[in-house]
Design a protein around this motif. Sequence first.
Motif, mmCIF file in Angstrom:
data_model
loop_
_atom_site.group_PDB
_atom_site.id
_atom_site.type_symbol
_atom_site.label_atom_id
_atom_site.label_comp_id
_atom_site.label_asym_id
_atom_site.label_seq_id
_atom_site.Cartn_x
_atom_site.Cartn_y
_atom_site.Cartn_z
ATOM 1 N N SER A 77 57.914 39.037 -34.909
ATOM 2 C CA SER A 77 57.795 40.442 -35.286
ATOM 3 C C SER A 77 58.984 41.251 -34.773
ATOM 4 O O SER A 77 59.453 42.186 -35.448
ATOM 5 C CB SER A 77 56.479 41.028 -34.754
ATOM 6 N N ASN B 194 61.831 40.560 -37.073
ATOM 7 C CA ASN B 194 61.649 41.295 -38.325
ATOM 8 C C ASN B 194 62.035 42.762 -38.183
ATOM 9 O O ASN B 194 62.466 43.395 -39.150
ATOM 10 C CB ASN B 194 60.203 41.170 -38.809
ATOM 11 N N GLN B 195 61.903 43.306 -36.982
ATOM 12 C CA GLN B 195 62.370 44.667 -36.747
ATOM 13 C C GLN B 195 63.884 44.744 -36.886
ATOM 14 O O GLN B 195 64.440 45.730 -37.394
ATOM 15 C CB GLN B 195 61.941 45.137 -35.349
ATOM 16 N N LYS C 207 64.570 44.777 -40.519
ATOM 17 C CA LYS C 207 64.242 46.100 -41.065
ATOM 18 C C LYS C 207 65.381 47.093 -40.809
ATOM 19 O O LYS C 207 65.753 47.874 -41.698
ATOM 20 C CB LYS C 207 62.942 46.601 -40.437
ATOM 21 N N SER D 45 67.689 48.840 -43.697
ATOM 22 C CA SER D 45 67.820 50.287 -43.773
ATOM 23 C C SER D 45 69.289 50.697 -43.741
ATOM 24 O O SER D 45 69.734 51.564 -44.501
ATOM 25 C CB SER D 45 67.062 50.947 -42.617
ATOM 26 N N ARG E 28 65.005 44.070 -50.190
ATOM 27 C CA ARG E 28 63.973 45.096 -49.994
ATOM 28 C C ARG E 28 62.660 44.675 -50.634
ATOM 29 O O ARG E 28 61.595 44.779 -50.017
ATOM 30 C CB ARG E 28 64.456 46.427 -50.566
ATOM 31 N N TYR F 199 61.165 41.853 -48.543
ATOM 32 C CA TYR F 199 60.699 42.332 -47.243
ATOM 33 C C TYR F 199 59.360 43.048 -47.403
ATOM 34 O O TYR F 199 58.418 42.807 -46.634
ATOM 35 C CB TYR F 199 61.734 43.264 -46.615
ATOM 36 N N ASP F 200 59.276 43.914 -48.386
ATOM 37 C CA ASP F 200 58.023 44.641 -48.602
ATOM 38 C C ASP F 200 56.901 43.680 -48.967
ATOM 39 O O ASP F 200 55.766 43.825 -48.504
ATOM 40 C CB ASP F 200 58.207 45.683 -49.708
ATOM 41 N N VAL G 231 56.557 40.953 -45.606
ATOM 42 C CA VAL G 231 56.428 41.461 -44.235
ATOM 43 C C VAL G 231 55.590 42.731 -44.213
ATOM 44 O O VAL G 231 54.538 42.790 -43.565
ATOM 45 C CB VAL G 231 57.821 41.724 -43.614
ATOM 46 N N LYS G 232 56.044 43.728 -44.928
ATOM 47 C CA LYS G 232 55.357 45.018 -44.902
ATOM 48 C C LYS G 232 53.956 44.931 -45.484
ATOM 49 O O LYS G 232 52.995 45.494 -44.932
ATOM 50 C CB LYS G 232 56.186 46.044 -45.671
ATOM 51 N N GLU G 233 53.810 44.207 -46.616
ATOM 52 C CA GLU G 233 52.513 44.122 -47.294
ATOM 53 C C GLU G 233 52.010 42.689 -47.357
ATOM 54 O O GLU G 233 51.154 42.360 -48.170
ATOM 55 C CB GLU G 233 52.650 44.684 -48.718
#
Length: 773
Positions: free
Chosen positions: A542, A545-546, A549, A553, A736, A739-740, A743-745
């Motif tokens: 995790s 993954n930051q 991210k 960005s 993107r 990742y979404d 990771v995000k979802e």
Amino acid sequence: MRTVLWVVLVVLLAVGFAQQPEDYAAHILEHVRPQATEEVQQQAALEVIARLLPPHQAQQFRVRIDSSMERNSFHLFRDEDSVDESVVQITASSGVAATKAFYHYLRYWCRVLVAWEGSQLNLPAILPPVNVTVKAPSSIIYYQNVCTWSYSFTWWIWTEWRRHIDWMALQGITLSLAPFQEDLWTQVYQQYNLTSAQIEDHLSGPGFFAWQRMGNIRGWGGPLSASFAQFSNALQSRIVAEMRRLGMAVALPAFAGHLPVQFRALYPNVSFANVSVWNHFPPQYASPLFLDPTEPLFAEIGSRFLQRAISMYGTDHVYFSDPFNEIDPALPSSKYLSSVSEAIYSTMVQVDPDAIWLLQGWMFVKNPFWSDRAIRSFLSAVPLGRMLVLDLQSEQYPQYVRTTSYAGQPFIWCMLSNFGGTLGMLGSVENVFRGIRETRDNSSYTLLGTGITPEGINQNYALYEFALEMGWNAELDSTERWFAEYAQARYGNGSDARAEQAWNIFRSTVYAFEGLELMRGKYTFNRRPSSKIRPWVWYDVSTFNQGLKLLLSFAEETPCNALCRYDLVDATRQCLQNTADALYLTLMDSFKKRDLDRFRLHSSLFLLLLSDLDQLLGTNEHFLLGPWLESAKALTSTTLERHKYEYNARIQITLWGPQGQIVDYANKQWAGMVRDFFLPRWRVFLGELDQALASNGTINDAKIREKIFRTVELPFVSERKQYATQPTGDTIRTARTLYDRWVKEGPPLKALPSSPGRRMSEKRQRRNKWLDN
């Protein structure tokens, strides 16, 4: 009592070296120095600068070579108040030192970067003033592993070598290896009346030179065509000449004892040994002969070979020979091992009285044959200072402590880091930082230099530049600051705090491995499917993954150059393969619990992830299968050659051996390979598991493995399908989306364990204990 006296003698010799290193190392350093004139080196350095920068910028640098300066030193100067304020004067001890000085200025004053995968060369309009003198703490800065030829350089032409030699010069590398020798061996074998067919039976294809040279295999991937031998001879002549123009030293190959099997019939009264079968290779590709170095024939063949090498390529008096990289000597006795070592060295000296033997210390790592006494006997037979040992994987398995600083022989602290040229973000930055500093500060060690020895390049570039910088920069005292400056240089004027934070996270996660487990290539999706895979990580996923991210960005909101896009693919790939590991654990948990619906859900997600990964990799030219295959075919002149070399290229990165003897060892996460090799294997495997659940049956890993071999792996290595050589799609947008999605979802998955979860055998525990000590 004799043993005690011997140990005392070795310690005293080692201490003597530390107290007066010039006495013991002078011979090595006398030859690992530029042969070209100051004028030639100056011109070569200026040419590197001119190839890197546009003319109006290249003209702002002046170079002067002063060989009376201390070894590996330079001075940079541009007066802030000078009328000619744009000119930077470089004064250096050699051409290599001058190009290193030039890059040092670019890197730390102009914040630019030259890497394997591209460059960021956005120099300021007015060059910053500078007045600095640098003296490298390493007498030698070394580069290459004997396997790098096959995993990375196999299909290179002069264009690639030209660019790479420039990079070597910019990094300040002073000693490396000549890449080819098959042309020389062909000539030597012909002197012994071997037929063309017999020579072809012995020499491997280009994809497997390294292991044929080490005596592991014979003829695999061959036969080697005469046209390739001619090509390699011409190419090596250019490579060696250009390295020497820049002031580098080139180590030439020497005889290590490995011969075609036909020599047994030619010399029935000579002592030959059949090398033990390596990794279960079939008889037609296994067990070349090993000629005992104590036999007079060894000196005869070795002398003939070395004379040809020197006649063809000149010499810097450094010769590499590794007879026991992958095999053991015939006897463990001290007397025998001393005689073997003395014989190999004497063969070199017979041709070149100034010979230095360059030895990879790999044979001492994790090999119970090489007891302390055996190592001492082997190393001590060569006069001190006439052998230079590469401590090949110092960042994980250093041997210089255990061997009492190689019985007093000078050695080079090396970072290996990569096996097989596999991809994956990994490394041991703090081990490198701490290990080099502590070894350098300990006067009892016979350390002569530092270097890098990866089996394959083109991954984890930051780690390699960091290790090489440690060889030149005695003032480097913070890994955190170095990586922050690295991010600035890599991305140029558009970089901001997010990029630096991302790289700091990478430094403290994927690049922070400090254990002894083998972590390279230990992912799930790019391994042959099995129910027994045990994925693990040494860092917090995790947190990593930051970092991704932050990088994503940054890429979306600032100018994202080619290096930024490369890193975005690489970091997203790392994230997705971690996700694949967790998905595997989750679907195998469903299988064990006989939950068919849940198993099918996660199986479909696993296959979707691989499809997504292939799409991501396809957006960057450095992650494509096509260039590897096309470069192999481009070196050929006939259809037969083209098919043979494409087969070399395909099987090296998949099965490796004809029946998958070292399957996946050199695999690559490349677009095309994921889609047509990894994904079909997993489709077969998951289909078998699905069928077993649906019928309330069981699975047999061996039978599934055989089915995968027949239906996926063998067809892939024999195919002629062409793959893209140019990227498609938008890297940032694709990264993107993925990742979404993942990771995000992403779906809830089992956490990855932080260790392999296997109980070490008592033997392995004992081995690790002495490694720790």
